[in-house]
Design an enzyme around this catalytic site. Sequence first.
Site, PDB file in Angstrom:
ATOM      1  N   GLU A 152      42.530  44.114  38.358  1.00 24.97           N
ATOM      2  CA  GLU A 152      41.595  44.665  37.369  1.00 24.97           C
ATOM      3  C   GLU A 152      41.141  46.070  37.731  1.00 24.97           C
ATOM      4  OE1 GLU A 152      39.028  41.556  35.409  1.00 24.97           O
ATOM      5  OE2 GLU A 152      38.798  40.907  37.479  1.00 24.97           O
ATOM      6  N   ASP A 178      37.967  45.123  32.607  1.00 22.38           N
ATOM      7  CA  ASP A 178      37.686  45.764  33.895  1.00 22.38           C
ATOM      8  C   ASP A 178      38.716  46.840  34.213  1.00 22.38           C
ATOM      9  OD1 ASP A 178      35.289  44.735  35.187  1.00 22.38           O
ATOM     10  OD2 ASP A 178      36.261  42.784  35.044  1.00 22.38           O
TER      11      ASP A 178
HETATM   12  C1  3PY Z   1      38.531  41.548  31.782  1.00 20.35           C
HETATM   13  O1  3PY Z   1      38.889  41.945  30.662  1.00 20.35           O
HETATM   14  O2  3PY Z   1      38.117  42.278  32.681  1.00 20.35           O
HETATM   15  C2  3PY Z   1      38.624  40.142  32.054  1.00 20.35           C
HETATM   16  O3  3PY Z   1      38.262  39.722  33.122  1.00 20.35           O
HETATM   17  C3  3PY Z   1      39.185  39.297  30.957  1.00 20.35           C
HETATM   18  O4  3PY Z   1      39.298  38.001  31.216  1.00 20.35           O
HETATM   19 MG    MG Z   2      37.353  41.167  34.371  1.00 16.47          MG
END
Ligand code: 3PY
Ligand code: MG
Length: 254
Positions: A152, A178
Site C-alpha cells: 500500500e 493507501d
Molecule cells: C485501501 O484502499 O487502502 C485499502 O486498504 C482497501 O482495502
Molecule cells: Mg489500506
Amino acid sequence: MELRKNLFKQAIRQGQLQLGLWTQLGSAITSEILSGCGYDFIGLDAEHGPSEFMEIYAQLQACAAGGPSQPIVRIPNHDASLIKRYLDAGVNTLMVPQVDTAEQAQALVSAVRYPPHGVRGYCGAPRASGFGRIKNYATACDAEICLIVMPETRQALENIEAMAAIEGVDAFFIGPGDLAASLGYIGQPMHPEVIRVIEETGRRIQAAGKVAGILCTDDAQTRRYIDAGFKIVAIGSDQGLLLKGAEKLLATFR
Ligand code: 3PY
Ligand code: MG
C-alpha cells in the site's frame, strides 16, 4: 472431525477468479446474509471499521452458518500475538495491511506457522481445531492457512519481487486508497497514474508467480482489473450497497 479445506486458497492456486464483497459494518447479521449470496469470499475488516476481535469472531460464526462464501479477515496490524488469536478463532485466510518489506512479510509467514517453521503460539483446543475435535489440526493447519499481504506504499512497490519470493506469501491485495495516498494522490484511487501503477504492480506480482488482488467499486475499472489478471477482486461493500440502495429507493418515490 476433519480439518476443512481452505477452498479460497485452493481456488487461487488454480488461478480461479474469486469475487468478493467487503464488509465494514461489523454486523454478524449482515455477514450471515451476505455469505449466502454466492460471493466467493466475504472480507471481514478489523483494520478499518468498528469490528474488534469478538465482533469478528461472531462474524466468522455467521459466515459458517450463512455459507458458502469463504471469510477473509483483515487484521489491524502485524502483531504476532494478535495474529495467533485470529488463527485460533478459526481464520484460515488472513489479510495483513501495510506490508512494505520482505522482512515484514517473512515475519508474517513465521507468525502464522507453528514451530519449528514459525513462532505461532500453541493452544490445545482452539475454535480452529473444532475445540480439539480435529486431532491433526496442529500438524495439518499450515496447508490450509492462506496469507495475503497488502502492498500500500511506494516502499512496498519497490519490494514486490522480494516479497513475492517468500514461500508462504500466497497473494498480494493492493490497497488502492493507501497506495494513492503514498503516491501523492490522497482520495484519488481512480487517478489515471494510480491506476497505471496498480496495473503495472498486478503484472509484476503475476510475473513473480503470485496472485494479485484489489478492491474496486467502479464497475468499468473492476472489469479492467479482472482483464489484467487480478484474481482476488472485492467488487463492493456492505456499506456501499446499503447507502446506494437506500438512496436509490427513496429517489424512486420522491
Ligand atoms: C485501501 O484502499 O487502502 C485499502 O486498504 C482497501 O482495502
Ligand atoms: Mg489500506
